[in-house]
Design an enzyme around this catalytic site. Structure first.
Site, PDB file in Angstrom:
ATOM      1  N   LYS A 278     -70.197 -13.964 -17.177  1.00  0.00           N
ATOM      2  CA  LYS A 278     -69.021 -13.930 -18.035  1.00  0.00           C
ATOM      3  C   LYS A 278     -69.198 -14.971 -19.144  1.00  0.00           C
ATOM      4  CE  LYS A 278     -64.176 -12.990 -17.418  1.00  0.00           C
ATOM      5  NZ  LYS A 278     -63.069 -12.716 -16.545  1.00  0.00           N
ATOM      6  N   GLU A 371     -50.498  -6.574  -6.992  1.00  0.00           N
ATOM      7  CA  GLU A 371     -49.077  -6.892  -7.183  1.00  0.00           C
ATOM      8  C   GLU A 371     -48.207  -6.268  -6.097  1.00  0.00           C
ATOM      9  OE1 GLU A 371     -51.165  -5.954  -9.550  1.00  0.00           O
ATOM     10  OE2 GLU A 371     -51.187  -7.621 -10.959  1.00  0.00           O
ATOM     11  N   ARG A 399     -46.138  -1.729 -11.073  1.00  0.00           N
ATOM     12  CA  ARG A 399     -46.746  -0.927 -10.009  1.00  0.00           C
ATOM     13  C   ARG A 399     -46.224  -1.314  -8.621  1.00  0.00           C
ATOM     14  NH1 ARG A 399     -53.117  -1.895 -10.341  1.00  0.00           N
ATOM     15  NH2 ARG A 399     -52.776  -0.570 -12.137  1.00  0.00           N
TER      16      ARG A 399
END
Ligand SMILES: Cc1ncc(C[n+]2csc(CCOP(=O)(O)OP(=O)(O)O)c2C)c(N)n1
Length: 632
Positions: A278, A371, A399
């Site tokens: 990254k 979540e 969600r």
């Protein structure tokens, strides 16, 4: 001067390039990304890690006939650059410019508009099944990060993919990071694969042998493959019916091309484990990938040993962000009450829980990008006697709706939600605006939905929330607290609003940060001789019935201002109230965003465009008053 990139107008233009030219291309793409993200910020670190991987994919595949499905989509800048959007890349994330995420309206190479995590596997298997049903032949590739693989949706998809057995390839882009370090047993498992000492020893022996005897490369790779299967026989993916390949170096274009060519045509679901870095190519982003996950603007200072050096432009600001205010409030409640625990879904920094996690590591839970699980887990923590506070961005809580209803509210659980990014987020656009939460949270029985105007009010709301039996949501935007009204603790009860200034001609009802807009609107109205009162309602649910009834006896013109869609929000709640009390002689003018997907752009510009700034709001009210006078 771009030697190679300037000639790439579509993925077809990659096909005649040599490996050396592809390597030059990767450097030119990296440079374009670093330069284009610099003025306005963007998802720098993730994109720097996927340059070579994307080039290799587009080299092998025939996009858009072959379909690449990006998870989250925050790593798709190279894909955009190679698929005809190079010249517009400088407009990234700006109003009317190209989106920071794949977007179906932007290019035939983007098969889904995305921004939320863990969707790519479900989408890819859906496309693969559609292809097979239709008797088509294209290839489908999902690119999913190790962080996104922690989401429940990805696990559900894997379960289904192994069962369905359609030909598709999952590229697992493993950089060992979500936004912060990847957390959880799946990450540990992936890490074991990468760091397996026996496998790595054999691998490096084989690499050494290949270097000495390049002619046996193919044979040696076969041995490596077989050995891997012997020492890692129980690979989770294989057990689920997905053939596992890798891990391979995600910055070695030549090897990736060869491997992708081999695995993409196998008539079964395969997973290729690709290791990437990254932030690759920018010193600061490699060192602190979390800070550069979604970076702000920066200047490019130069290059040292082929690595860019950048300098963030973030100025020290005196005003405080809502996120920081939450961080402060959370520490105060935690210091006082050891039953308070905090939950994040892979976003300890963004949500302001980092300090809490350092101070109270045993009361802090990073559950991964999950979540739904976070809410169910919180519901159970509450049943077990704790006071969970879930800090989640408004858009990502969407969600978890059933978890809120079934696993929190129905259990009488005490679950406090701290919803950052509630409202317009700006350059991340439609996938990230948190414009729906008041509507969906209001429908949850026994829920409380509120918004603080400043830190003192947020503190009181959090104190009320941790003691409340039910879902208690505190929403606040990605913004500075532009006005601090008081530094002293505000004692108010649930559903209690506040009078900021009185006025008989109109009542402006505001919520959270829109209080400041309301005050400015009132000043502009006063210049036109309209005397409007300003009320900080604090709560969208329950509404302050007493205050509203009092106001109704004074005025017939109400204005509501909220950073939310008009459908089902705060204004709707006021309209419902007026209807219930039979206030049919009242006008309620709702200022909210329209119920559409709002595109990207700066907060300021989007407020103006949708008539949500003080100038537009006051103009409309003045217009109403003028019309009214004419008709009298
Ligand atoms: C449902 C959901 N929750 C949270 C996020 C915020 N988010 C964006 S990217 C990201 C990390 C993704 O990690 P990974 O898939 O490994 O990709 P990387 O950035 O490391 O390339 C998170 C948590 C999101 N986009 N969607």
């Amino acid at each position: 001067m771009q030697k190679v990139l300037s000639k790439i107008n579509s993925p077809n233009d990659l096909k005649p390039l040599s490996v050396e030219e592809l390597s030059v291309l990767s450097e030119e793409v990296r440079q374009l990304i670093v330069e284009s993200v610099s003025p306005c910020g963007g998802h720098l670190a993730a994109n720097l890690g996927t340059v070579e991987l994307t080039i290799a994919l587009h080299y092998v595949l025939n996009s858009p006939a072959d379909k690449i499905v990006w998870d989250v989509g925050h790593q798709a800048y190279t894909h955009k650059i190679l698929t005809g959007r190079r010249d517009r890349f400088g407009t990234l994330r700006q109003e009317n410019g190209i989106s920071g995420f794949p977007n179906i309206h932007e290019s035939p190479h983007d098969h889904f508009t995305v921004g939320h995590a863990s969707t790519s596997l479900s989408q890819a298997v859906g496309l693969a099944v559609a292809r097979d049903l239709a008797g088509d032949k294209y290839r489908v590739v999902a690119v999913c990060g190790d962080g996104s693989l922690t989401g429940g949706l990805a696990f559900e998809a894997l379960n289904n993919i192994g069962h369905m057995h359609n030909n598709m390839l999952i590229i697992l882009n493993d950089n060992e990071m979500a936004i912060s370090k990847s957390i959880g047993s799946m990450s540990k498992y992936l890490n074991q694969i990468i760091t397996n000492p026996a496998y790595n020893r054999v691998r490096s022996d084989i690499e050494h042998t290949i270097r000495r005897f390049p002619r046996i490369k193919r044979f040696a790779k076969k041995i490596e493959e077989s050995f891997k299967n012997i020492i890692c026989p129980g690979l989770v993916f294989e057990e689920l019916g997905v053939r596992y390949f890798g891990p391979i170096d995600g910055h070695d274009i030549e090897n990736m091309i060869e491997t992708i060519k081999n695995v993409v045509n196998l008539e079964q679901p395969c997973l290729l484990h690709v290791l990437t870095k990254k932030g690759k190519g920018v010193h600061q982003a490699e060192d602190e990938p979390a800070s550069y996950h979604s970076s702000g603007p920066y200047t490019i200072e130069g290059k040292k040993n082929g690595i860019y050096i950048v300098n963030p432009k973030d100025k020290q600001r005196n005003e405080i962000q809502y996120t920081k205010a939450f961080s402060n409030c959370m520490l105060r409640v935690a210091d006082r009450d050891d039953k308070v625990v905090a939950i994040t879904a892979a976003m300890p920094d963004g949500t302001g829980l980092a300090e809490f996690s350092e101070k109270y590591p045993h009361r802090f839970f990073d559950v991964g990008i999950a979540e739904g699980h976070a809410i169910t887990f919180a519901g159970a923590l509450s049943r077990g006697g704790y006071k969970p506070v879930c800090a989640i961005y408004s858009t990502f809580l969407q969600r978890a709706y059933d978890n809120l209803l079934h696993d929190a509210a129905l259990q009488d659980a005490n679950v406090t939600l701290c919803l950052d990014r509630a409202g317009i987020v700006g350059p991340d656009g439609a996938t990230h605006h948190g414009l729906f939460d008041i509507a969906y949270l209001r429908t949850v029985p026994n829920s409380v939905v509120c918004a603080p105007k400043d830190e003192a009010e947020m503190q009181r709301m959090l104190d009320l929330g941790i003691e409340y039996k039910g879902v208690f949501a505190i929403r606040y935007p990605k913004d500075l607290i532009s006005m601090t009204f008081t530094n002293t603790y505000a004692y108010f009860g649930i559903g209690e609003g506040e009078v900021l200034c009185e006025g008989d001609d109109a009542a402006i009802l505001s919520l959270g940060n829109t209080v400041v807009t309301a005050l400015k609107v009132a000043s502009l109205l006063r210049l036109e001789g309209i005397n409007a009162g300003v009320y900080n309602m604090r709560f969208a649910k329950p509404l302050d019935a007493q205050l509203l009834s009092q106001l109704r006896s004074k005025t017939h013109y109400f204005v509501t201002i909220e950073e939310h869609v008009e459908t089902g929000g705060f204004g709707s709640a006021v309209l419902e109230f007026m209807s219930k009390i039979g206030a049919f002689d009242c006008t309620v003018k709702v200022f909210a965003f329209p119920n559409t997907f709002i595109q990207h752009g700066s907060r300021e510009k989007l407020f103006e465009r949708y008539g949500m700034d003080e100038g537009s709001i006051s103009k409309e009210i003045i217009g109403d008053f003028k019309k009214c006078k004419r008709s009298v």
